[in-house]
Design a protein around this motif. Structure first.
Motif, PDB file in Angstrom:
ATOM      1  N   UNK A   3     -37.634  36.779  22.619  1.00  0.00           N
ATOM      2  CA  UNK A   3     -38.867  36.184  23.971  1.00  0.00           C
ATOM      3  C   UNK A   3     -38.727  35.049  23.212  1.00  0.00           C
ATOM      4  N   UNK A   4     -37.898  34.219  22.830  1.00  0.00           N
ATOM      5  CA  UNK A   4     -37.932  32.629  22.348  1.00  0.00           C
ATOM      6  C   UNK A   4     -36.492  32.578  22.982  1.00  0.00           C
ATOM      7  N   UNK A   5     -35.836  32.523  23.890  1.00  0.00           N
ATOM      8  CA  UNK A   5     -34.462  32.684  24.742  1.00  0.00           C
ATOM      9  C   UNK A   5     -34.223  34.078  25.087  1.00  0.00           C
ATOM     10  N   UNK A   6     -32.482  34.600  24.503  1.00  0.00           N
ATOM     11  CA  UNK A   6     -32.329  35.908  24.995  1.00  0.00           C
ATOM     12  C   UNK A   6     -32.578  36.471  26.434  1.00  0.00           C
ATOM     13  N   UNK A   7     -31.959  37.735  27.144  1.00  0.00           N
ATOM     14  CA  UNK A   7     -31.580  38.358  28.082  1.00  0.00           C
ATOM     15  C   UNK A   7     -32.974  38.536  28.817  1.00  0.00           C
ATOM     16  N   UNK A   8     -33.553  37.693  30.026  1.00  0.00           N
ATOM     17  CA  UNK A   8     -34.752  38.250  30.238  1.00  0.00           C
ATOM     18  C   UNK A   8     -34.830  39.529  30.843  1.00  0.00           C
ATOM     19  N   UNK A   9     -33.475  39.983  31.570  1.00  0.00           N
ATOM     20  CA  UNK A   9     -33.608  41.006  32.509  1.00  0.00           C
ATOM     21  C   UNK A   9     -33.659  42.575  31.109  1.00  0.00           C
ATOM     22  N   UNK A  10     -32.767  42.084  30.205  1.00  0.00           N
ATOM     23  CA  UNK A  10     -32.531  43.308  29.629  1.00  0.00           C
ATOM     24  C   UNK A  10     -33.780  42.837  28.962  1.00  0.00           C
ATOM     25  N   UNK A  11     -34.537  42.457  28.535  1.00  0.00           N
ATOM     26  CA  UNK A  11     -36.020  42.720  27.993  1.00  0.00           C
ATOM     27  C   UNK A  11     -37.163  43.399  28.951  1.00  0.00           C
ATOM     28  N   UNK A  12     -36.356  43.519  29.790  1.00  0.00           N
ATOM     29  CA  UNK A  12     -37.707  43.592  30.864  1.00  0.00           C
ATOM     30  C   UNK A  12     -37.433  44.997  30.713  1.00  0.00           C
ATOM     31  N   UNK A  13     -36.506  46.031  31.033  1.00  0.00           N
ATOM     32  CA  UNK A  13     -35.661  47.236  31.499  1.00  0.00           C
ATOM     33  C   UNK A  13     -36.037  48.048  30.295  1.00  0.00           C
TER      34      UNK A  13
END
Length: 645
Positions: free
Chosen positions: A103-113
């Motif tokens: 949540x402090x970087x990373x890929x937003x789309x992967x997180x939401x999926x």
């Protein structure tokens, strides 16, 4: 016999009480509320603090119990709590093989999926009890996305490590957006006395998230208990929170992060000490003693003493390897100690003793202090008013600190654009900054785009399209203003980002004045003015580079040099606005005089900054301060500023 029997029962009761242990939310949910998580695909937001009473990781306990955890989420500092840098990527937990979505970087789309595939989200993080900690913001970000998808949130609560009784310090006026106001977004005091579960209930209500939120409390915790009375193992919540003593001071000493004083990062006493190479500890301690003389106002519950320390690889970049003189705080009476009042009193003493050495990073300090009141001089007769809510919560009586009066060395007119005007324009850009942060636009992309537009401006100047040159120059200035703000407010600052930003700024300035010189050489001005015009271009360029260098070098030495008639904003406006509306003028006369004025003004600014630094350095005592290592141009370790103009 009956007396002995009662004595024995009393001893047994004391023994049971002494051996009792608080059970964190993970233990409670498994023992009493397993139905909340049974037969569900679970996501878990946690880090190294997510352990049961025996010190075992939540993820290991859940998997061993047969619960179906399919995704992990991590906040600032990463899943193992070892990182102290922005932009943490997604990863994989080597023990369980589960993906970790940062949540402090990373890929937003992967997180939401990943979020879409879950039935419920567990949150288990150890908060520290101070408004500035970012774990509640990360948890709220995830809770908001879960609420949009109708996913239930289950908080496995933990004690407030510094107790839930004392509520101290000022209160943020209103709730902010956790994306843009990542540090201290909730309307709570500096020391809030709440658990993470209580904070998320507040966020759910104030932000109207309507999340299906369940808080599993920490069994056996009473609000009067500090962490060392819970029987739970201390796990550092973040890399620079070594022990409970640091946590108790943190609601106050964290304010010094917004100054050019070290808070002890890179030592074993982080947030228990503050210091700088220029600090006169004897004078500061004398001011603190004078403050209490005859008034009954001595700082209660804390011992304040002088010390020395040397930060090693501090994550804030302040004074690496430099021997510092400092002030150490040691709690002697927790019940009477107010870390917020102590910190403000110490800040006031430093300001009074060394007004020309103390510097503020205004944006960073104001973000921590929930406004500029603590930087501003107190109004005559104003002793501060109660601003905190809750039991006994009052703002410190010494509720403001004066900023450096630049006018001491130069008239206010010498800073052409008043600070209120700069701040007002900055507020106009707030929606754009928040939008860019929500879209996770990297600041380096903004820096690159701004430089490309500036190079385009140079090309249009060279091609005699002066109106377009002025427009593109002003447009590039917008990128120049927002890239640093996105980096700081979106917690995406990096050392390379500061270096990259500063380097491309110099590239853009070189391209701009070269383009104008090409215009002059191609007949933009009469032949009799050609030599003077080209020479003015090169003087303006050289002086502009020196203006930036003088500030960067001063900040690298723990000073400041943000003064002068031709700072970056003034240079952009002076060149961009007239050329946008009037072009180069008749036979280039307008552009010629603009460049000539820029050459003189930037040269004057260099001299102003040199004099200012000479006078500032001269106030730091007879001996020379230890020289810091060379710093990157435009990147001041003392303040971690992305811009260096």
């Amino acid at each position: 016999m009956r007396l002995h029997r009662f004595s024995l029962l009393g001893l047994l009761a004391c023994a049971v009480s002494a051996g009792a242990q608080v059970r964190p939310g993970i233990d409670v949910v498994l023992a009493d509320s397993a139905h909340l998580i049974a037969h569900r695909r679970l996501g878990l937001l946690t880090n190294q603090t997510g352990v049961d009473a025996a010190g075992r990781r939540d993820i290991d306990v859940l998997i061993a119990g047969g619960y179906r955890v399919t995704a992990l989420f991590s906040p600032e500092h990463g899943f193992r709590g070892l990182e102290d840098r922005p932009g943490l990527p997604d990863a994989v937990d080597s023990a369980s093989g589960l993906p970790i979505y940062s949540l402090y970087g990373g890929m937003p789309l992967a997180r939401l999926a990943a979020l879409d595939s879950l039935d419920a989200i567990l949150i288990d993080l150890q908060d520290i009890g101070a408004r500035y900690y970012t774990y509640p913001a990360s948890a709220t970000q995830l809770m908001r996305e879960a609420a949009r998808r109708g996913k239930p949130i289950i908080v496995l609560d933990r004690p407030d490590p510094i107790g839930g009784v004392a509520v101290q310090g000022n209160v943020r006026a209103r709730a902010g957006d956790p994306d843009s106001a990542f540090v201290g977004f909730l309307p709570i005091p500096m020391r809030h006395g709440m658990t993470l579960g209580e904070l998320l209930r507040l966020a759910n209500d104030r932000l109207r998230l309507h999340a299906p939120l369940t808080v599993v409390p920490a069994a056996g915790w009473r609000r009067s208990l500090y962490f060392d009375a819970t029987g739970l193992p201390w796990v550092k919540p973040s890399p620079n929170m070594p022990d409970l003593e640091s946590a108790i001071h943190y609601p106050g000493t964290c304010l010094f992060e917004g100054t050019n004083l070290s808070v002890g990062r890179g030592t074993a006493l982080a947030f228990q000490i503050v210091g700088a190479p220029w600090l006169d500890t004897a004078a500061v301690l004398e001011r603190l003693r004078d403050r209490g003389s005859g008034k009954g106002e001595r700082l209660p519950g804390v011992d304040v003493s002088g010390t020395t320390f040397t930060p090693r690889a501090p994550t804030d970049g302040k004074y690496d390897g430099v021997d510092l003189r400092g002030i150490r705080l040691h709690v002697t009476d927790r019940a009477r100690y107010d870390p917020t009042k102590t910190a403000v009193a110490l800040l006031a003493a430093i300001r009074a003793a060394q007004r020309d050495s103390l510097r503020f990073n205004a944006r960073s300090f104001d973000r921590l202090a929930a406004g500029s009141d603590l930087r501003r001089p107190p109004r005559s007769g104003a002793a501060g008013s109660p601003r905190s809510r809750g039991s006994g919560a009052r703002a410190p009586r010494t509720c403001s600190i004066e900023t450096l009066a630049v006018a001491r060395y130069f008239p206010r007119a010498m800073n052409v654009i008043p600070q209120p005007v700069r701040d007002g324009f900055g507020r106009l850009l707030d929606p754009l900054v928040r939008w860019l942060i929500r879209r996770h636009v990297p600041p380096n992309i903004l820096t690159t785009l701004g430089t490309l537009i500036l190079v385009g401006s140079a090309l249009t100047f060279a091609g005699a399209k002066i109106h377009w040159g002025g427009f593109l120059l002003l447009f590039s200035g917008v990128f120049d203003m927002v890239d640093g703000r996105v980096a700081r407010e979106g917690s995406m600052t990096t050392t390379f980002g500061a270096f990259y930003d500063s380097t491309l700024d110099r590239v853009g300035e070189a391209a701009l004045f070269t383009g104008i010189a090409v215009y002059f050489l191609r007949g933009g001005v009469p032949a009799e003015r050609l030599t003077a015009a080209v020479l003015a271009c090169f003087v303006a360029l050289a002086a502009s580079l020196l203006v930036s260098y003088t500030r960067a070098r001063a900040e690298g030495l723990g000073l400041t040099a943000q003064v002068g008639v031709a700072q970056r904003a003034e240079r952009v406006l002076l060149l961009g606005v007239p050329t946008l509306f009037f072009g180069a003028g008749n036979r280039g006369v307008l552009l010629f005089w603009i460049v000539l004025i820029l050459a003189v003004a930037t040269s004057v600014t260099v001299v102003q900054r040199v004099i200012y630094v000479a006078r500032s350095a001269g106030t730091q005592g007879g001996g020379r301060a230890a020289r810091q290592r060379e710093t990157l141009p435009g990147h001041a370790p003392a303040l971690q500023s992305r811009k260096g103009h």
